[in-house]
Design a protein around this motif. Sequence first.
Motif, PDB file in Angstrom:
ATOM      1  N   GLU A 104      -7.692  -4.965  -1.750  1.00  0.00           N
ATOM      2  CA  GLU A 104      -8.038  -4.082  -0.632  1.00  0.00           C
ATOM      3  C   GLU A 104      -6.869  -3.194  -0.236  1.00  0.00           C
ATOM      4  O   GLU A 104      -7.055  -2.024   0.088  1.00  0.00           O
ATOM      5  N   ALA A 105      -5.656  -3.735  -0.275  1.00  0.00           N
ATOM      6  CA  ALA A 105      -4.480  -2.910   0.024  1.00  0.00           C
ATOM      7  C   ALA A 105      -4.365  -1.776  -0.997  1.00  0.00           C
ATOM      8  O   ALA A 105      -4.051  -0.631  -0.637  1.00  0.00           O
ATOM      9  N   ALA A 106      -4.626  -2.076  -2.254  1.00  0.00           N
ATOM     10  CA  ALA A 106      -4.588  -1.040  -3.293  1.00  0.00           C
ATOM     11  C   ALA A 106      -5.657   0.016  -3.048  1.00  0.00           C
ATOM     12  O   ALA A 106      -5.409   1.216  -3.214  1.00  0.00           O
ATOM     13  N   TRP A 107      -6.844  -0.402  -2.613  1.00  0.00           N
ATOM     14  CA  TRP A 107      -7.910   0.572  -2.319  1.00  0.00           C
ATOM     15  C   TRP A 107      -7.576   1.408  -1.093  1.00  0.00           C
ATOM     16  O   TRP A 107      -7.899   2.599  -1.039  1.00  0.00           O
ATOM     17  N   VAL A 108      -6.942   0.805  -0.105  1.00  0.00           N
ATOM     18  CA  VAL A 108      -6.506   1.581   1.060  1.00  0.00           C
ATOM     19  C   VAL A 108      -5.540   2.670   0.610  1.00  0.00           C
ATOM     20  O   VAL A 108      -5.655   3.838   0.989  1.00  0.00           O
ATOM     21  N   ALA A 109      -4.576   2.306  -0.216  1.00  0.00           N
ATOM     22  CA  ALA A 109      -3.610   3.283  -0.730  1.00  0.00           C
ATOM     23  C   ALA A 109      -4.325   4.383  -1.511  1.00  0.00           C
ATOM     24  O   ALA A 109      -4.007   5.571  -1.369  1.00  0.00           O
ATOM     25  N   THR A 110      -5.292   3.995  -2.320  1.00  0.00           N
ATOM     26  CA  THR A 110      -6.048   4.964  -3.117  1.00  0.00           C
ATOM     27  C   THR A 110      -6.817   5.922  -2.216  1.00  0.00           C
ATOM     28  O   THR A 110      -6.832   7.141  -2.453  1.00  0.00           O
ATOM     29  N   ALA A 111      -7.428   5.402  -1.173  1.00  0.00           N
ATOM     30  CA  ALA A 111      -8.180   6.255  -0.251  1.00  0.00           C
ATOM     31  C   ALA A 111      -7.267   7.241   0.458  1.00  0.00           C
ATOM     32  O   ALA A 111      -7.621   8.415   0.640  1.00  0.00           O
ATOM     33  N   ALA A 141       0.831  -1.211   0.000  1.00  0.00           N
ATOM     34  CA  ALA A 141       0.000   0.000   0.000  1.00  0.00           C
ATOM     35  C   ALA A 141       0.863   1.257   0.000  1.00  0.00           C
ATOM     36  O   ALA A 141       0.570   2.224  -0.711  1.00  0.00           O
ATOM     37  N   VAL A 142       1.932   1.244   0.781  1.00  0.00           N
ATOM     38  CA  VAL A 142       2.839   2.396   0.790  1.00  0.00           C
ATOM     39  C   VAL A 142       3.482   2.558  -0.583  1.00  0.00           C
ATOM     40  O   VAL A 142       3.581   3.673  -1.105  1.00  0.00           O
ATOM     41  N   GLY A 143       3.914   1.459  -1.189  1.00  0.00           N
ATOM     42  CA  GLY A 143       4.513   1.516  -2.519  1.00  0.00           C
ATOM     43  C   GLY A 143       3.545   2.066  -3.562  1.00  0.00           C
ATOM     44  O   GLY A 143       3.936   2.846  -4.435  1.00  0.00           O
ATOM     45  N   ILE A 144       2.290   1.680  -3.459  1.00  0.00           N
ATOM     46  CA  ILE A 144       1.277   2.212  -4.372  1.00  0.00           C
ATOM     47  C   ILE A 144       1.089   3.707  -4.112  1.00  0.00           C
ATOM     48  O   ILE A 144       1.010   4.504  -5.047  1.00  0.00           O
ATOM     49  N   THR A 145       1.069   4.082  -2.847  1.00  0.00           N
ATOM     50  CA  THR A 145       0.878   5.485  -2.493  1.00  0.00           C
ATOM     51  C   THR A 145       2.040   6.342  -2.987  1.00  0.00           C
ATOM     52  O   THR A 145       1.839   7.433  -3.514  1.00  0.00           O
ATOM     53  N   THR A 146       3.263   5.851  -2.822  1.00  0.00           N
ATOM     54  CA  THR A 146       4.435   6.606  -3.270  1.00  0.00           C
ATOM     55  C   THR A 146       4.717   6.383  -4.751  1.00  0.00           C
ATOM     56  O   THR A 146       5.599   7.026  -5.310  1.00  0.00           O
ATOM     57  N   GLN A 147       3.994   5.456  -5.361  1.00  0.00           N
ATOM     58  CA  GLN A 147       4.125   5.099  -6.773  1.00  0.00           C
ATOM     59  C   GLN A 147       5.521   4.599  -7.112  1.00  0.00           C
ATOM     60  O   GLN A 147       6.088   4.922  -8.161  1.00  0.00           O
ATOM     61  N   CYS A 148       6.061   3.777  -6.214  1.00  0.00           N
ATOM     62  CA  CYS A 148       7.376   3.162  -6.438  1.00  0.00           C
ATOM     63  C   CYS A 148       7.175   1.802  -7.092  1.00  0.00           C
ATOM     64  O   CYS A 148       6.722   0.850  -6.446  1.00  0.00           O
ATOM     65  N   VAL A 149       7.490   1.711  -8.372  1.00  0.00           N
ATOM     66  CA  VAL A 149       7.261   0.472  -9.105  1.00  0.00           C
ATOM     67  C   VAL A 149       8.079  -0.680  -8.532  1.00  0.00           C
ATOM     68  O   VAL A 149       7.640  -1.831  -8.544  1.00  0.00           O
ATOM     69  N   TYR A 150       9.261  -0.383  -8.007  1.00  0.00           N
ATOM     70  CA  TYR A 150      10.091  -1.438  -7.417  1.00  0.00           C
ATOM     71  C   TYR A 150       9.432  -1.998  -6.160  1.00  0.00           C
ATOM     72  O   TYR A 150       9.427  -3.208  -5.930  1.00  0.00           O
ATOM     73  N   CYS A 151       8.871  -1.117  -5.329  1.00  0.00           N
ATOM     74  CA  CYS A 151       8.178  -1.559  -4.116  1.00  0.00           C
ATOM     75  C   CYS A 151       6.923  -2.354  -4.468  1.00  0.00           C
ATOM     76  O   CYS A 151       6.635  -3.379  -3.852  1.00  0.00           O
ATOM     77  N   ILE A 152       6.188  -1.878  -5.452  1.00  0.00           N
ATOM     78  CA  ILE A 152       4.978  -2.582  -5.877  1.00  0.00           C
ATOM     79  C   ILE A 152       5.347  -3.975  -6.377  1.00  0.00           C
ATOM     80  O   ILE A 152       4.707  -4.964  -6.019  1.00  0.00           O
TER      81      ILE A 152
END
Length: 117
Positions: free
Chosen positions: A84-91, A54-65
């Motif tokens: 759900e983790a992706a939706w949490v990041a999106t929210a 979720a943090v990686g999605i939030t920071t948009q770090c492709v390596y973390c994702i």
Amino acid sequence: MSDYFDRAADKTFTRVYKNETPDILAAFAAFDQAVFATEGREIPLKYRELIALAVGITTQCVYCIDGHSQNAVRAGATEAELAEAAWVATAIRAGGGYAHGRLAFKLAGDARAEHQH
């Protein structure tokens, strides 16, 4: 950023860290290993990996994702949990925009005060 992503080739650039700052790289690796240790943590590894995803999605770090989505699955995460983790990041990203919008209204008050004089 993802246009530049090359899972295999990008890792070769770790040599710069190894050559130039090996002490910091070793400290970072030890820290990362402690955070994602399989045992000895209160939060189960699957959930730590989902948090990291979720943090990686939030920071948009492709390596973390890339890494944490795979690690989460290896730790037992399902597609529903990844979603759900992706939706949490999106929210959280959307909430940040909402909150910073309020900050913009507050800070714009300085210009309104100047304009009224």
